[in-house]
Design a protein around this motif. Structure first.
Motif, PDB file in Angstrom:
ATOM      1  N   MET A 270      58.533   8.461   6.254  1.00  0.00           N
ATOM      2  CA  MET A 270      57.765   7.633   6.646  1.00  0.00           C
ATOM      3  C   MET A 270      58.473   7.385   5.458  1.00  0.00           C
ATOM      4  O   MET A 270      57.266   5.839   4.891  1.00  0.00           O
ATOM      5  CB  MET A 270      56.208   8.489   6.300  1.00  0.00           C
ATOM      6  CG  MET A 270      55.596   8.953   7.338  1.00  0.00           C
ATOM      7  SD  MET A 270      55.212   7.358   8.338  1.00  0.00           S
ATOM      8  CE  MET A 270      56.392   7.940   9.895  1.00  0.00           C
TER       9      MET A 270
ATOM     10  N   ILE B  20      57.474   2.927  15.139  1.00  0.00           N
ATOM     11  CA  ILE B  20      57.308   4.267  15.313  1.00  0.00           C
ATOM     12  C   ILE B  20      57.280   4.974  16.600  1.00  0.00           C
ATOM     13  O   ILE B  20      55.580   4.390  17.027  1.00  0.00           O
ATOM     14  CB  ILE B  20      56.753   5.714  14.840  1.00  0.00           C
ATOM     15  CG1 ILE B  20      56.390   5.389  13.030  1.00  0.00           C
ATOM     16  CG2 ILE B  20      56.363   7.149  14.558  1.00  0.00           C
ATOM     17  CD1 ILE B  20      56.044   5.681  11.829  1.00  0.00           C
TER      18      ILE B  20
ATOM     19  N   ASN C 158      57.525  -0.137   9.553  1.00  0.00           N
ATOM     20  CA  ASN C 158      58.675   0.593  10.360  1.00  0.00           C
ATOM     21  C   ASN C 158      57.748   0.971  12.377  1.00  0.00           C
ATOM     22  O   ASN C 158      56.152   0.592  12.265  1.00  0.00           O
ATOM     23  CB  ASN C 158      58.129   2.122  10.112  1.00  0.00           C
ATOM     24  CG  ASN C 158      58.999   2.418   8.788  1.00  0.00           C
ATOM     25  OD1 ASN C 158      59.995   1.132   8.656  1.00  0.00           O
ATOM     26  ND2 ASN C 158      58.924   3.206   7.946  1.00  0.00           N
TER      27      ASN C 158
ATOM     28  N   THR D 157      49.741   5.911   8.862  1.00  0.00           N
ATOM     29  CA  THR D 157      50.954   5.507   7.905  1.00  0.00           C
ATOM     30  C   THR D 157      51.093   3.917   7.313  1.00  0.00           C
ATOM     31  O   THR D 157      51.357   3.672   6.782  1.00  0.00           O
ATOM     32  CB  THR D 157      51.742   5.733   9.414  1.00  0.00           C
ATOM     33  OG1 THR D 157      53.492   5.454   8.709  1.00  0.00           O
ATOM     34  CG2 THR D 157      51.531   4.713  10.632  1.00  0.00           C
TER      35      THR D 157
ATOM     36  N   HIS E 216      52.277   1.677   9.118  1.00  0.00           N
ATOM     37  CA  HIS E 216      52.692   1.282  10.178  1.00  0.00           C
ATOM     38  C   HIS E 216      52.626   1.168  12.192  1.00  0.00           C
ATOM     39  O   HIS E 216      51.488   1.054  11.922  1.00  0.00           O
ATOM     40  CB  HIS E 216      54.780   1.975  10.161  1.00  0.00           C
ATOM     41  CG  HIS E 216      54.957   2.170   8.652  1.00  0.00           C
ATOM     42  ND1 HIS E 216      55.415   0.575   8.307  1.00  0.00           N
ATOM     43  CD2 HIS E 216      55.440   2.444   7.370  1.00  0.00           C
ATOM     44  CE1 HIS E 216      55.848   0.846   7.171  1.00  0.00           C
ATOM     45  NE2 HIS E 216      55.695   1.626   6.251  1.00  0.00           N
TER      46      HIS E 216
ATOM     47  N   ILE F 173      49.570  12.205   9.674  1.00  0.00           N
ATOM     48  CA  ILE F 173      50.506  11.107   9.090  1.00  0.00           C
ATOM     49  C   ILE F 173      50.562   9.908   9.666  1.00  0.00           C
ATOM     50  O   ILE F 173      50.738   8.534   9.542  1.00  0.00           O
ATOM     51  CB  ILE F 173      51.833  11.927   8.990  1.00  0.00           C
ATOM     52  CG1 ILE F 173      51.523  12.963   8.172  1.00  0.00           C
ATOM     53  CG2 ILE F 173      53.218  10.925   8.932  1.00  0.00           C
ATOM     54  CD1 ILE F 173      53.178  13.777   8.051  1.00  0.00           C
TER      55      ILE F 173
ATOM     56  N   GLN G 179      57.336  12.952   7.668  1.00  0.00           N
ATOM     57  CA  GLN G 179      56.483  13.572   5.881  1.00  0.00           C
ATOM     58  C   GLN G 179      57.573  11.996   5.090  1.00  0.00           C
ATOM     59  O   GLN G 179      57.950  10.743   4.477  1.00  0.00           O
ATOM     60  CB  GLN G 179      56.275  14.377   5.180  1.00  0.00           C
ATOM     61  CG  GLN G 179      54.975  14.461   5.446  1.00  0.00           C
ATOM     62  CD  GLN G 179      54.768  15.851   4.540  1.00  0.00           C
ATOM     63  OE1 GLN G 179      55.252  16.844   4.590  1.00  0.00           O
ATOM     64  NE2 GLN G 179      53.819  16.044   5.301  1.00  0.00           N
TER      65      GLN G 179
END
Length: 196
Positions: free
Chosen positions: A85, A22, A20, A111, A113, A107, A82
């Motif tokens: 995620m 972000i 992912n 993560t 990521h 978070i 959340q």
């Protein structure tokens, strides 16, 4: 464009399978636009935290702010973050204020990521947001001062959660997306070579 063109990058490693990406940064940095380009280039799903929140609640972020004030909105924002995620192979654009909540910062830091900080200057924000009537924290007069105050408070927080940062400035969103994609592909290549 190569990794040498990156402005900053931590030495930490992260899992690239179903990675992912972000995006964090201030309002007007281009997170949603750049994020859509990245998703298209890498064949990933795209999510915008605010847009997903509006889909879930059936009302605008503005209305949530009006009824529940910023504190209520931040609670909903954390829950949405959340939930997102758990997605895999996605690009996720966050709201400019995501980092003001400690839980959100935790978070993002934990993560596993890739968190990318899109930097921008207040002068570019003012240019991009001059016709914006939707963002609750920009309503009324004194936009420049509010953006400067937010930058002073939030910029160090964006830095604290991101592994990678770029200055968006006047850069074309597609070119900015290509920079991020090139980094991811270069990292994949290096990981493959080191595992052989």
């Amino acid at each position: 464009m190569s990794v040498a063109m990156l402005e900053s990058c931590s030495m930490s490693t992260f899992d690239h399978s179903n990675l992912n990406i972000i995006l964090v940064g201030p309002m007007g940095a281009g997170k949603t636009t750049v994020g859509k380009h990245i998703a298209k280039l890498l064949g990933k799903s795209f999510y915008d935290v605010d847009q997903e929140l509006e889909k879930r609640t059936g009302v605008s972020v503005n209305l949530i702010f009006d009824i529940e004030k910023e504190q209520g909105f931040r609670v909903r924002e954390t829950q949405m973050l959340q939930d997102l995620m758990h997605e895999r192979n996605a690009v996720i654009a966050t709201g400019g204020g995501i980092v003001v909540t400690e839980e959100n910062r935790n978070i993002l830091q934990e993560t596993g990521h890739l968190v990318v900080y899109l930097k921008t200057e207040v002068k570019h924000q003012l240019q991009r947001l001059k016709r914006d009537k939707q963002r609750p924290l920009l309503q009324g007069t004194g936009r420049r001062e509010r953006l400067l105050n937010m930058a002073r408070m939030r910029n160090p927080l964006y830095e604290s959660v991101a592994q990678l940062s770029f200055t968006s400035g006047r850069t074309n969103p597609h070119k900015m997306a290509v920079k991020v994609v090139n980094y991811v592909l270069e990292q994949n290549k290096e990981d493959e070579q080191s595992s052989q």
